[in-house]
Structures are given as structure tokens and as C-alpha cells.
Design an enzyme around this catalytic site. Structure first.
Site, PDB file in Angstrom:
ATOM      1  N   ASP A  33       3.567   2.381  -4.672  1.00  0.00           N
ATOM      2  CA  ASP A  33       2.484   2.894  -5.505  1.00  0.00           C
ATOM      3  C   ASP A  33       2.223   1.817  -6.557  1.00  0.00           C
ATOM      4  O   ASP A  33       3.105   1.522  -7.375  1.00  0.00           O
ATOM      5  CB  ASP A  33       2.935   4.207  -6.152  1.00  0.00           C
ATOM      6  CG  ASP A  33       1.882   4.801  -7.078  1.00  0.00           C
ATOM      7  OD1 ASP A  33       0.961   4.075  -7.502  1.00  0.00           O
ATOM      8  OD2 ASP A  33       2.006   5.995  -7.392  1.00  0.00           O
ATOM      9  N   VAL A  34       1.018   1.234  -6.543  1.00  0.00           N
ATOM     10  CA  VAL A  34       0.768   0.101  -7.445  1.00  0.00           C
ATOM     11  C   VAL A  34       0.832   0.486  -8.922  1.00  0.00           C
ATOM     12  O   VAL A  34       0.954  -0.394  -9.777  1.00  0.00           O
ATOM     13  CB  VAL A  34      -0.587  -0.595  -7.162  1.00  0.00           C
ATOM     14  CG1 VAL A  34      -0.589  -1.264  -5.802  1.00  0.00           C
ATOM     15  CG2 VAL A  34      -1.764   0.359  -7.327  1.00  0.00           C
TER      16      VAL A  34
ATOM     17  N   THR B  21     -16.394   0.582   3.979  1.00  0.00           N
ATOM     18  CA  THR B  21     -14.963   0.914   4.084  1.00  0.00           C
ATOM     19  C   THR B  21     -14.823   2.426   3.874  1.00  0.00           C
ATOM     20  O   THR B  21     -15.794   3.100   3.505  1.00  0.00           O
ATOM     21  CB  THR B  21     -14.130   0.204   2.986  1.00  0.00           C
ATOM     22  OG1 THR B  21     -14.414   0.846   1.733  1.00  0.00           O
ATOM     23  CG2 THR B  21     -14.434  -1.285   2.879  1.00  0.00           C
TER      24      THR B  21
ATOM     25  N   TYR C 233     -14.346   5.267 -12.850  1.00  0.00           N
ATOM     26  CA  TYR C 233     -14.253   4.121 -11.921  1.00  0.00           C
ATOM     27  C   TYR C 233     -14.976   2.901 -12.491  1.00  0.00           C
ATOM     28  O   TYR C 233     -14.421   1.802 -12.531  1.00  0.00           O
ATOM     29  CB  TYR C 233     -14.862   4.515 -10.570  1.00  0.00           C
ATOM     30  CG  TYR C 233     -14.895   3.394  -9.556  1.00  0.00           C
ATOM     31  CD1 TYR C 233     -13.738   3.023  -8.877  1.00  0.00           C
ATOM     32  CD2 TYR C 233     -16.068   2.710  -9.275  1.00  0.00           C
ATOM     33  CE1 TYR C 233     -13.758   1.996  -7.939  1.00  0.00           C
ATOM     34  CE2 TYR C 233     -16.102   1.693  -8.342  1.00  0.00           C
ATOM     35  CZ  TYR C 233     -14.946   1.338  -7.665  1.00  0.00           C
ATOM     36  OH  TYR C 233     -14.965   0.321  -6.740  1.00  0.00           O
TER      37      TYR C 233
ATOM     38  N   LYS D 222     -13.454  -0.756 -13.618  1.00  0.00           N
ATOM     39  CA  LYS D 222     -13.847  -2.041 -13.025  1.00  0.00           C
ATOM     40  C   LYS D 222     -14.295  -3.025 -14.111  1.00  0.00           C
ATOM     41  O   LYS D 222     -14.092  -4.228 -13.995  1.00  0.00           O
ATOM     42  CB  LYS D 222     -14.936  -1.815 -11.972  1.00  0.00           C
ATOM     43  CG  LYS D 222     -14.420  -1.050 -10.743  1.00  0.00           C
ATOM     44  CD  LYS D 222     -13.300  -1.840 -10.066  1.00  0.00           C
ATOM     45  CE  LYS D 222     -12.614  -1.113  -8.941  1.00  0.00           C
ATOM     46  NZ  LYS D 222     -11.647  -1.936  -8.220  1.00  0.00           N
TER      47      LYS D 222
ATOM     48  N   ASP E  67       0.856  -1.193   0.000  1.00  0.00           N
ATOM     49  CA  ASP E  67       0.000   0.000   0.000  1.00  0.00           C
ATOM     50  C   ASP E  67       0.890   1.240   0.000  1.00  0.00           C
ATOM     51  O   ASP E  67       2.072   1.168   0.328  1.00  0.00           O
ATOM     52  CB  ASP E  67      -0.900   0.021   1.247  1.00  0.00           C
ATOM     53  CG  ASP E  67      -2.223   0.767   1.027  1.00  0.00           C
ATOM     54  OD1 ASP E  67      -3.287   0.104   0.993  1.00  0.00           O
ATOM     55  OD2 ASP E  67      -2.187   2.011   0.904  1.00  0.00           O
TER      56      ASP E  67
HETATM   57  P1  NAD Z   1     -10.146   1.636   0.785  1.00  0.00           P
HETATM   58  O1  NAD Z   1     -10.050   3.035   0.340  1.00  0.00           O
HETATM   59  O2  NAD Z   1     -10.549   1.326   2.177  1.00  0.00           O
HETATM   60  O3  NAD Z   1      -8.789   0.857   0.474  1.00  0.00           O
HETATM   61  C1  NAD Z   1      -8.078   1.061  -0.725  1.00  0.00           C
HETATM   62  C2  NAD Z   1      -6.610   0.996  -0.407  1.00  0.00           C
HETATM   63  O4  NAD Z   1      -5.883   1.163  -1.638  1.00  0.00           O
HETATM   64  C3  NAD Z   1      -6.131   2.103   0.554  1.00  0.00           C
HETATM   65  O5  NAD Z   1      -5.415   1.540   1.625  1.00  0.00           O
HETATM   66  C4  NAD Z   1      -5.245   2.971  -0.312  1.00  0.00           C
HETATM   67  O6  NAD Z   1      -4.164   3.569   0.395  1.00  0.00           O
HETATM   68  C5  NAD Z   1      -4.752   1.966  -1.345  1.00  0.00           C
HETATM   69  N1  NAD Z   1      -4.261   2.631  -2.544  1.00  0.00           N
HETATM   70  C6  NAD Z   1      -4.870   3.612  -3.261  1.00  0.00           C
HETATM   71  N2  NAD Z   1      -4.077   4.008  -4.256  1.00  0.00           N
HETATM   72  C7  NAD Z   1      -2.941   3.273  -4.163  1.00  0.00           C
HETATM   73  C8  NAD Z   1      -1.734   3.231  -4.917  1.00  0.00           C
HETATM   74  N3  NAD Z   1      -1.533   4.038  -5.968  1.00  0.00           N
HETATM   75  N4  NAD Z   1      -0.785   2.346  -4.549  1.00  0.00           N
HETATM   76  C9  NAD Z   1      -0.950   1.548  -3.475  1.00  0.00           C
HETATM   77  N5  NAD Z   1      -2.067   1.546  -2.722  1.00  0.00           N
HETATM   78  C10 NAD Z   1      -3.046   2.402  -3.075  1.00  0.00           C
HETATM   79  O7  NAD Z   1     -11.184   0.972  -0.229  1.00  0.00           O
HETATM   80  P2  NAD Z   1     -11.869  -0.488  -0.257  1.00  0.00           P
HETATM   81  O8  NAD Z   1     -13.316  -0.264  -0.229  1.00  0.00           O
HETATM   82  O9  NAD Z   1     -11.229  -1.425   0.693  1.00  0.00           O
HETATM   83  O10 NAD Z   1     -11.482  -0.884  -1.745  1.00  0.00           O
HETATM   84  C11 NAD Z   1     -10.684  -2.004  -2.063  1.00  0.00           C
HETATM   85  C12 NAD Z   1     -11.031  -2.442  -3.465  1.00  0.00           C
HETATM   86  O11 NAD Z   1     -12.388  -2.860  -3.487  1.00  0.00           O
HETATM   87  C13 NAD Z   1     -10.908  -1.315  -4.488  1.00  0.00           C
HETATM   88  O12 NAD Z   1     -10.386  -1.840  -5.682  1.00  0.00           O
HETATM   89  C14 NAD Z   1     -12.352  -0.901  -4.707  1.00  0.00           C
HETATM   90  O13 NAD Z   1     -12.551  -0.335  -5.962  1.00  0.00           O
HETATM   91  C15 NAD Z   1     -13.056  -2.224  -4.543  1.00  0.00           C
HETATM   92  N6  NAD Z   1     -14.468  -2.106  -4.245  1.00  0.00           N
HETATM   93  C16 NAD Z   1     -14.893  -1.472  -3.112  1.00  0.00           C
HETATM   94  C17 NAD Z   1     -16.256  -1.382  -2.869  1.00  0.00           C
HETATM   95  C18 NAD Z   1     -16.786  -0.683  -1.644  1.00  0.00           C
HETATM   96  O14 NAD Z   1     -17.984  -0.377  -1.603  1.00  0.00           O
HETATM   97  N7  NAD Z   1     -15.977  -0.458  -0.615  1.00  0.00           N
HETATM   98  C19 NAD Z   1     -17.177  -1.930  -3.769  1.00  0.00           C
HETATM   99  C20 NAD Z   1     -16.707  -2.571  -4.901  1.00  0.00           C
HETATM  100  C21 NAD Z   1     -15.343  -2.663  -5.137  1.00  0.00           C
END
Ligand code: NAD
Length: 253
Positions: A62-63, A189, A154, A158, A36
Site C-alpha cells: 500500500d503506497v 485505463t 483528486y 494532483k 501495487d
Molecule cells: P489505474 O486505476 O488503471 O491504475 C492505478 C493503480 O494504482 C492500480 O493498479 C491500483 O491497484 C493502484 N493503487 C491504488 N491505490 C493503491 C495503493 N494504496 N497502493 C498501491 N497501489 C495502489 O489508473 P491509471 O489511469 O493507470 O492511473 C495511473 C496514474 O495516472 C494515477 O496517478 C492517475 O491519477 C494518473 N492519471 C490518470 C489519468 C487517466 O485518465 N487514466 C489521467 C491523468 C492522470
């Protein structure tokens, strides 16, 4: 233990779905590399895992950076010698209709969500191919199939992850590697919490989310983590190229 002696990499592991999955993978016996940008968040999750007797490696990266993805996978190989599981949960959601989002928002969304998925798969799949086994879990979204609108970059990102997941599953099935995507509904989250802050009436938006799921609620990150564990473990030994909706019935509606 479903992941005993396995080596797992989880991106986005400092928060939300990635953090919950990393904790569960560790509880199920995996040594987990946590990736992360958020150094403090990573340290907190790593400490929790170690406090329960697990092993964690923190990789601040940074991914969207190829050099950092390559170096990150190398660190895991140096520390533990192999990669059995990769979960790509890092992502961002910035909102906006197509007429409003500028090029920078589009590019940043695709750099982190799509390129970040590609880069970590690109580097982590090589030791998997050499070993003849591996499980990759990507993270899409139910919005790729049934959008609420107002988040054009977004949702497109996806959809790209879903297509990428299926085509690489085909390419690498004969090499013993399974690739599947989680398609979560709204999960409790920081990401949707930030989306709510962008709404004129956050409580009304929260109510729409609840009602849009036939189960009448949003999901918890641990509920997605259990689906991730299924896809990461041998429990899903004949499952590849699948989009697993963990969405309380959203897309069936
Ligand atoms: P979150 O914001 O809690 O976690 C995302 C994490 O990604 C964070 O820790 C952030 O620091 C990290 N991140 C962001 N940019 C980055 C980068 N450039 N390099 C490294 N790390 C980076 O969000 P979440 O809800 O846990 O989301 C996780 C995944 O699930 C995401 O891909 C999101 O699109 C997907 N998702 C979430 C939901 C939802 O409702 N929460 C629904 C569908 C899909």
C-alpha cells in the site's frame, strides 16, 4: 536500449499507465520492481515482462504506508543494489464536489496520491543521493491546470504532486537527480472507466472527454509510457522540474 542495466521502481504497476510504463521500461533494458496493492494484476504484468526475457520483482504494498515503502525500497536494494528510476503512478480518483465529499474521501485521496508519492520518493531518493544520480517521474494530471470540475480532492491532490515535483527537483538537482511530472489527459485505463460509471449519462461524458482534447480522442497508456521513458532516460538529461503534458492539447485549448 534506453534503460539498459537500470533499476526502476514503478508504483501502480498492476494496471493502466503504471503497467504500460513498467512493460516499456523492461523492454528498454531495465530491471523493474512492480509495486501495487493488486497482487493478481502485479503477477500478470510480471509474467508478461519475464515472458519477453525481462526481469521483474513483485512488491505487494500500500503506497500510503511508510513501513511498506521503506521495506519495498530495501527489497529492491537487496535484490539489485541500486535504484536508478522511480515512477509513482499509483493513484485513485473518487469524484465529488467539495460540498459532497466527506473527510474520509479527502484523506484517502491525499494518503494514496500525495503521501504515497512522498513516501516512495522519500525512501527511493536516498540511494539515488548516495549514487549521485537518479530520475524520478511523478504522475499529476492535466486537470490540475484545467479542471472539468466534480473531482475536488483528486484535482487538489494532483496540484500538490505538481508543486512537490518542482520543489524537490530544485532541492536535488545538484545531487544528479532529475524529478519531473507527467500530466496526462484522459487516458484509456480502468480509472476513467470507473468515473464514467458514476455519470448519469456515461456516453455523453465520454463524448465531452473526446471533444475536450483538440486531437478528438482520449489517449492510450502506451502514449504516456513513452513520455515516461523520455523522462526516465538520459534522453531528458537537461530536463528537471518540468510538468510534461501528455494531453492531446487539452491545456492548450
Ligand atoms: P489505474 O486505476 O488503471 O491504475 C492505478 C493503480 O494504482 C492500480 O493498479 C491500483 O491497484 C493502484 N493503487 C491504488 N491505490 C493503491 C495503493 N494504496 N497502493 C498501491 N497501489 C495502489 O489508473 P491509471 O489511469 O493507470 O492511473 C495511473 C496514474 O495516472 C494515477 O496517478 C492517475 O491519477 C494518473 N492519471 C490518470 C489519468 C487517466 O485518465 N487514466 C489521467 C491523468 C492522470
Amino acid at each position: 536500449m534506453k534503460l539498459k542495466d537500470r533499476i526502476a521502481i514503478v508504483t501502480g504497476a498492476a494496471s493502466g499507465i503504471g503497467a504500460a510504463s513498467a512493460r516499456l521500461f523492461a523492454a528498454e533494458g531495465a530491471r523493474v520492481a512492480l509495486v501495487d496493492l493488486d497482487e493478481g494484476g502485479l503477477a500478470a504484468v510480471a509474467d508478461e515482462i519475464r515472458a519477453k526475457g525481462g526481469e521483474a520483482l513483485e512488491i505487494v504494498a500500500d503506497v500510503s504506508r511508510d513501513d511498506q515503502a521503506g521495506a519495498g525500497v530495501d527489497r529492491v536494494l537487496q535484490a539489485w543494489g541500486k535504484v536508478d528510476v522511480l515512477m509513482t503512478a499509483a493513484g485513485i480518483s473518487l469524484g465529488g464536489t467539495v460540498d459532497k465529499i466527506d473527510e474520509a474521501i479527502w484523506d484517502r485521496t491525499f494518503a494514496i496520491n500525495v503521501k504515497g508519492t512522498y513516501l516512495w520518493v522519500h525512501h527511493a531518493i536516498r540511494p539515488m543521493i548516495a549514487a549521485g544520480s537518479g530520475a524520478i517521474v511523478t504522475v499529476g494530471s492535466q486537470l490540475a491546470q484545467a479542471s472539468l470540475g466534480k473531482n475536488a480532492a483528486y484535482v487538489a491532490s494532483k496540484g500538490a504532486i505538481a508543486s512537490f515535483t518542482k520543489t524537490i527537483a530544485v532541492d536535488h538537482a545538484a545531487q544528479g537527480i532529475r524529478v519531473n511530472a507527467l500530466m496526462p489527459g484522459v487516458i484509456d485505463t480502468p480509472m476513467p472507466a470507473r468515473s464514467l460509471q458514476r455519470q448519469a449519462d456515461p456516453e455523453a461524458a465520454r463524448q465531452v472527454w473526446r471533444q475536450r482534447h483538440p486531437m478528438g480522442r482520449i489517449g492510450q497508456p502506451e502514449e504516456v509510457a513513452r513520455a515516461a521513458l523520455f523522462l526516465a532516460s538520459d534522453d531528458s538529461s537537461f530536463v528537471t522540474g518540468t510538468l510534461l503534458f501528455v494531453d492531446g492539447g487539452w491545456t492548450a485549448h
